[in-house]
Design a protein around this motif. Sequence first.
Motif: not given
Length: 194
Positions: A119, A122, A127-128, A130, A153, A157
């Motif tokens: 990753w 983030g 992150t996943q 989001a 997106e 977030a």
Amino acid sequence: MPTGVALRAVRAQLFDAAERVLLRDGPSGLTSRAVTTEADCAKGVLHRHFDDFDGFLAEFVLDRIEKLDEKGLREAVGTGTVVDNLTTALTAVFESVAVAIVPLVIFRDELRARLRREWPAGVPVLTQAAVMIGGYLKAERDQGRVAEDADVETLAATLIGATHLLYADRTAPAPETAQVRKVVETVIGTGRNA
């Protein structure tokens, strides 16, 4: 003479034990000894299956990311309301071990470095989440249930960040569903189809 309890699915048992310790004792209490004690096995069992404790933690975090319920959110597309679906999904993410993983990743430099290989940006679990929320919002936008010009997106977030703030103090009571719903309504708006 062998001692201890025979372990089946050792990795899963160790990951489950790590989750219990992390939720109960926080990142500072998550040690290899605490995990193996919780799993009721010898400390050597962990080191037989993982190079070191940070390697174990990296795989634990990745395992928990895979457990995020993307399928349930995908199946919700076009059903119920967008606000209800997002409220349910966000509550599920943050009532899971996800909220405890964030300080763990921040707390351990070597873990963060190892996770960067998988990753690059983030905090992995957030992150996943989001990405999962963004995919859902895109699907709802394609069905006309989210504004056509919505930046899904950025909305995803923002939803993750704002909801994380509600759950950030793991020692406080979890927020009520109405609080999460208010965040969702504020971020995505409550248009006719939301």
